[in-house]
Design an enzyme around this catalytic site. Structure first.
Site, PDB file in Angstrom:
ATOM      1  N   GLU A   1       8.982 -21.479   5.871  1.00  0.00           N
ATOM      2  CA  GLU A   1       9.256 -20.651   7.040  1.00  0.00           C
ATOM      3  C   GLU A   1      10.361 -21.229   7.917  1.00  0.00           C
ATOM      4  OE1 GLU A   1       6.214 -21.790  10.594  1.00  0.00           O
ATOM      5  OE2 GLU A   1       5.358 -20.620   8.958  1.00  0.00           O
TER       6      GLU A   1
ATOM      7  N   GLU B   1       0.810  -1.226   0.000  1.00  0.00           N
ATOM      8  CA  GLU B   1       0.000   0.000   0.000  1.00  0.00           C
ATOM      9  C   GLU B   1       0.841   1.273   0.000  1.00  0.00           C
ATOM     10  OE1 GLU B   1      -3.158   0.322  -0.301  1.00  0.00           O
ATOM     11  OE2 GLU B   1      -4.094  -1.570   0.288  1.00  0.00           O
TER      12      GLU B   1
END
Length: 293
Positions: A112, A81
């Site tokens: 991960e 954003e």
């Protein structure tokens, strides 16, 4: 190693599957609202992180993001954003997500745990001394996140760590620890819920404060937005008109004269020549307040 609190059962979760739908939803909502209470004690650390990130960006450096799984998705949502909201170039805000773009369609848990992947992603990010990286892991012990935090810090990068478990290894491995102690989840271990909600709100607050410090937010307006679609072009014109106190037609003409640069257009709308407006903004380090009539 003791079980992290995020893996424990929430005290209100017993018999959850036996309740009516409205009671289930009400309990889930209450748990989400409760998770946000964890932000209050974290505000000083979030402020410190935002000031460090703003200083790095102001000096021409980067503010990176890193995470895996749900925590990585929260980091990615904030990172993506920044260009549209604050006009920050993507190169200034590199994103390190365990598993890369492929994992966004099908997340694989093994990514991960891969420390080598973390180092490769850190190398590709371009982060170096003087930069800042925001590393997120709800448990605070995800190998991908821990490796990036440790390796980045060794390279002189200021590391901010967000974790949802007190005493988590990540909080011990960073320069600025941000504890969001959201406690057990209504679905035990599902940190996409309360933990992720608190992480996302923390990042929202951090990035807005960064935008303010860089002069990209003025009176609540995103005055450094990148207007790359019809909605944002209309928004840019409204912002110029409101901040400069001019009719919409004048605002649109000013934006045309500045190739869509909102801050410059605000000054042009107030009668400043485009080149002079750009020079003034350079001197004020991008802040409009001292330049407005």
């Amino acid at each position: 190693m003791p079980e992290p609190r995020t893996e424990s059962r929430h005290p209100e979760a017993e018999g959850l599957h036996l309740r009516s739908a409205d009671r289930v939803l009400s309990a889930l909502l209450d748990a989400q609202i409760g998770a946000l209470a964890a932000l209050h004690p974290a505000l000083p650390a979030i402020e410190m992180a935002a000031e460090a990130a703003a200083a790095a960006l102001r000096a021409g450096g980067r503010m990176g993001y890193a995470g895996a799984g749900s925590s990585g998705l929260m980091a990615l949502a904030d990172c993506l954003e920044l260009a549209g909201t604050f006009g920050l170039a993507p190169a200034q805000t590199p994103m390190m997500f365990a598993g890369g773009a492929d994992a966004l369609l099908h997340m694989k848990g093994a990514a991960e745990d891969d420390a080598r992947l973390a180092i490769a992603d850190l190398d590709a990010s371009g982060l170096q001394s003087g930069d800042v990286v925001l590393v997120l892991a709800a448990s605070g012990r995800t190998p991908y996140a821990l490796t990036i935090a440790e390796q980045a810090r060794a390279r002189g990068v200021t590391v901010v760590g967000f974790a949802n478990v007190p005493g988590a290894p990540l909080l011990e491995a960073v320069d600025i620890p941000v504890l969001l102690d959201t406690g057990p989840e209504m679905v035990a271990g599902s940190t996409r819920m309360g933990a992720a909600t608190a992480q996302k709100v923390a990042l929202n607050m951090l990035s807005v404060l960064v935008g303010i410090r860089l002069g990209h937010v003025h009176d609540g307006y995103m005055v450094n937005l990148t207007a790359d679609n019809a909605k944002l072009v209309e928004r840019a014109a409204r912002i110029v008109g409101d901040v400069a106190s001019v009719p919409l037609a004048v605002a649109e003409a000013a934006l045309a004269a500045t190739q869509g640069a909102v801050k410059t257009a605000i000054l042009v709308a107030q009668g400043v020549e485009p080149d002079a407006a750009r020079d003034a903004l350079t001197r004020s380090e991008g802040h409009l307040q001292p330049l407005l009539k």
